[in-house]
Design an enzyme around this catalytic site. Structure first.
Site, short mmCIF file in Angstrom:
data_model
loop_
_atom_site.label_atom_id
_atom_site.label_comp_id
_atom_site.label_asym_id
_atom_site.label_seq_id
_atom_site.Cartn_x
_atom_site.Cartn_y
_atom_site.Cartn_z
CE1 TYR A 339 8.01 54.57 33.13
CE2 TYR A 339 6.21 55.02 33.47
CZ TYR A 339 7.12 54.93 33.28
OH TYR A 339 6.95 54.27 34.77
CD GLU A 373 4.55 54.84 36.43
OE1 GLU A 373 3.13 55.56 36.81
OE2 GLU A 373 4.75 53.98 35.65
CE LYS A 434 5.30 46.09 30.78
NZ LYS A 434 5.30 47.24 29.74
P1 ATP Z 1 6.33 46.93 26.60
O1 ATP Z 1 5.32 47.77 27.63
O2 ATP Z 1 5.67 46.88 25.89
O3 ATP Z 1 7.66 46.50 27.23
P2 ATP Z 1 8.37 49.00 26.09
O4 ATP Z 1 9.30 48.51 26.46
O5 ATP Z 1 8.68 50.40 25.36
O6 ATP Z 1 6.95 48.45 25.71
P3 ATP Z 1 8.08 49.83 28.91
O7 ATP Z 1 8.69 48.17 29.50
O8 ATP Z 1 6.62 50.17 30.16
O9 ATP Z 1 7.44 50.39 27.52
O10 ATP Z 1 9.28 50.72 29.80
C1 ATP Z 1 8.89 52.27 29.17
C2 ATP Z 1 9.64 53.17 28.32
O11 ATP Z 1 11.21 52.93 29.04
C3 ATP Z 1 9.58 52.15 27.52
O12 ATP Z 1 8.99 52.61 25.85
C4 ATP Z 1 11.40 53.39 26.67
O13 ATP Z 1 11.27 54.47 26.43
C5 ATP Z 1 11.68 52.84 28.50
N1 ATP Z 1 12.76 52.16 28.28
C6 ATP Z 1 12.88 51.26 28.73
N2 ATP Z 1 13.27 49.94 28.93
C7 ATP Z 1 14.47 50.21 28.49
C8 ATP Z 1 15.75 50.26 27.78
N3 ATP Z 1 16.33 48.98 28.23
N4 ATP Z 1 16.32 50.89 27.45
C9 ATP Z 1 16.49 52.58 26.63
N5 ATP Z 1 15.02 52.89 27.28
C10 ATP Z 1 14.15 52.06 27.96
MG MG Z 2 5.47 50.16 28.00
MG MG Z 3 9.29 46.86 28.20
MG MG Z 4 5.18 50.88 30.81
#
Ligand code: ATP
Ligand code: MG
Ligand code: MG
Ligand code: MG
Length: 504
Positions: A339, A373, A434
């Site tokens: 996150y 957050e 992303k």
């Molecule tokens: P990106 O930002 O490039 O998509 P990410 O998916 O790891 O990378 P976010 O989409 O910003 O990051 O989501 C924030 C965080 O929430 C993730 O890094 C992860 O730890 C958690 N998260 C997001 N989507 C899921 C999911 N579908 N299942 C489990 N954890 C999730």
């Molecule tokens: Mg992310």
């Molecule tokens: Mg993501």
């Molecule tokens: Mg994020």
């Protein structure tokens, strides 16, 4: 000292000259509750500590001064070097107490952690947040008494709170949220309060070579993952996006392979195939949890109850994670997330222009405070401790300060992170665009549909979401109702009617 979980995850404390009525600890966080009552140099300190079995490590006392500490420190080794030889505190609370003895309020400038703390020292009460305010801290201060708690709802019954150099909480008169990276130094008898900032996001940008940027990012992130990993098997919430995949990869690298990963999705959308690629590559014990969209939307009150946030966008990001945490069996896991990486790296910013990218980073770093957050309460409502390596103080200092051309480069967002992780992840993961958790789970679309089905016109959907979140906040924080008793559907209907009648 580094147990699997922090000694305490939250507290409610009151300082006044005499005893006073019993404390009413109202928390969303699960945990054992231990009461503490001490005389701290003429004042009486009473506290309820929320913990998972080891509350003694959450407070420390010496010469009429007491520290109450929720959360954990990530630079213990560095901090210990500042202490006189032979002094080796056995808890983070004791370490903070010793540092306070040498540095007073400036001790909090030294800490890299995820915590909220209180120091009671005679006439003085010091309230402190970590650099990011990642463990929210609230206070109600009147002449002759100070109340502080890690959840606003625990201060619902407080009366007479005076204005503070802090953010007032909606409809909780006299209750304020201590800003991120701030120490409030309060005089109990008069309620006088002085604020000291202990951290601010860097405003300058550093010019470094590609190699240096990549190596520095890899090194600080690796350290942030290492210091967040306890003795047990790490559990990473994994989407298959670059942010969480990097955390999982560093974690697996550190733990000689044995890590667990978990992904959530709904019947409408998921990122299961993408997460599976990462899990297979790392050899993690991986699980997929599917939540029905109807159940997810029913848990909107739980997300607001946990996060105490009024921002509808943030609540949309946090809802799928809340639902995921509620479905993890057992309790007391230490969870790592990816996150928050997008904030210092401008990952949400999808166009190829550097001024706009840095404008977004500046804006987000100037406005994150108070959104909650990063709050641990999100996972703590099911008894799990969560922590976010990208918001480690050192990682954040490095990421924010990189010049924008290292964040967006060769047409890629978050370039420096992708380049730093190239050797630990499959190429398809490294270059994956992303996708926000609210998008990947279909939550944003479903919440929008809920409102438009109730008759809210398209152009009023965002406003309606804001009103729904406010209404939920009023139920579960201000009025103290349990979120199981609050129906998302009913609140949506009310908001739609109010908008239609022009009552807002
Ligand atoms: P990106 O930002 O490039 O998509 P990410 O998916 O790891 O990378 P976010 O989409 O910003 O990051 O989501 C924030 C965080 O929430 C993730 O890094 C992860 O730890 C958690 N998260 C997001 N989507 C899921 C999911 N579908 N299942 C489990 N954890 C999730
Ligand atoms: Mg992310
Ligand atoms: Mg993501
Ligand atoms: Mg994020």
């Amino acid at each position: 000292m580094a147990g699997s979980l922090p000694a305490a995850v939250g507290f409610l404390a009151e300082i006044r000259p005499d005893g006073g009525p019993p404390l009413r600890p109202d928390f969303a966080s699960l945990g054992g509750r231990t009461e503490l009552a001490e005389d701290t140099g003429g004042q009486s300190l009473r506290a309820v500590l929320l913990h998972s079995g080891a509350p003694d490590g959450a407070h420390a006392r010496d010469r009429g001064r007491t520290v109450v500490f929720a959360g954990e420190l990530y630079n213990r080794d560095e901090l210990a070097r500042l202490l006189p030889a032979g002094l080796s505190p056995d808890s983070d609370a004791a370490l903070v107490l010793a540092l306070f003895g040498s540095y007073d309020v400036h001790a909090f400038r030294l800490l890299n952690g995820r915590f909220a703390a209180l120091v009671a020292a005679g006439e003085r009460v010091v309230l402190a947040t970590d650099h990011a305010g990642s463990v929210p801290l609230y206070a109600s201060v009147a002449a002759g008494r100070v109340l502080a708690a890690t959840e606003a709802k625990a201060l619902r019954a407080a009366t007479g709170g005076q204005p503070l150099p802090a953010r007032p909480v909606r409809r909780l008169t006299g209750v304020h949220q201590v800003p991120a990276g701030t120490v409030l130094d309060v005089r109990v008898s008069t309620a006088e309060c002085v604020a000291h900032r202990t951290w601010a996001p860097p405003l300058a940008r550093r010019i470094v070579s590609e190699n240096e940027a990549v190596e520095t990012v890899r090194q600080v992130l690796d350290r942030a993952v290492r210091v967040r990993t306890g003795p047990d098997t790490p559990l990473v919430v994994l989407s298959g996006g670059i942010d969480s995949s990097s955390v999982a990869a560093l974690s697996a690298h550190r733990s000689a392979g044995r890590i667990e990963t978990v992904s959530m999705g709904t019947e409408e959308a998921d990122e299961f195939p993408q997460a599976r690629v990462v899990a297979t590559h790392l050899g993690s014990a991986h699980r997929e949890i599917t939540v029905s969209m109807a159940d997810l939307l029913r848990q909107l009150p739980h997300a607001v109850w946990a996060a105490e946030s009024l921002d509808p966008d943030i609540v949309e990001y946090l809802l799928p994670l809340t639902a995921l945490y509620l479905r993890l069996e057992g309790s007391g896991r230490r969870i790592l997330t990816g996150y928050g990486a997008d904030i210092p790296l401008g990952g949400m910013h999808r166009e190829d222009r550097l001024p706009q990218l840095d404008t977004a980073v500046c804006h987000d770093m100037a406005t994150f405070d108070g959104l909650n957050e990063m709050t641990p309460v999100l996972s703590q409502i099911s008894g799990h401790w969560s922590t976010h390596p990208y918001w480690d103080r050192d990682v954040l200092d490095v990421l924010v300060a990189l010049e924008a051309g290292l964040k967006r480069r060769y047409g890629q967002d978050k370039w420096v992170l992708r380049a730093a992780m190239g050797d630990l992840l499959p190429h398809e993961v490294v270059i994956r665009p992303k996708l926000g958790v609210h998008e990947g789970s279909g939550v944003t679309a479903a919440f929008t549909r809920l409102l438009t089905d109730a008759g809210v016109p398209d152009q009023q959907v965002h406003r309606a979401k804001e009103l729904v979140v406010q209404e939920l906040f009023d139920h579960v924080v201000v009025a103290g109702r349990h979120p199981d008793e609050v129906k998302t559907g009913e609140v949506v209907e009310q908001v739609a009617e109010r908008l239609a009648s022009g009552a807002t």
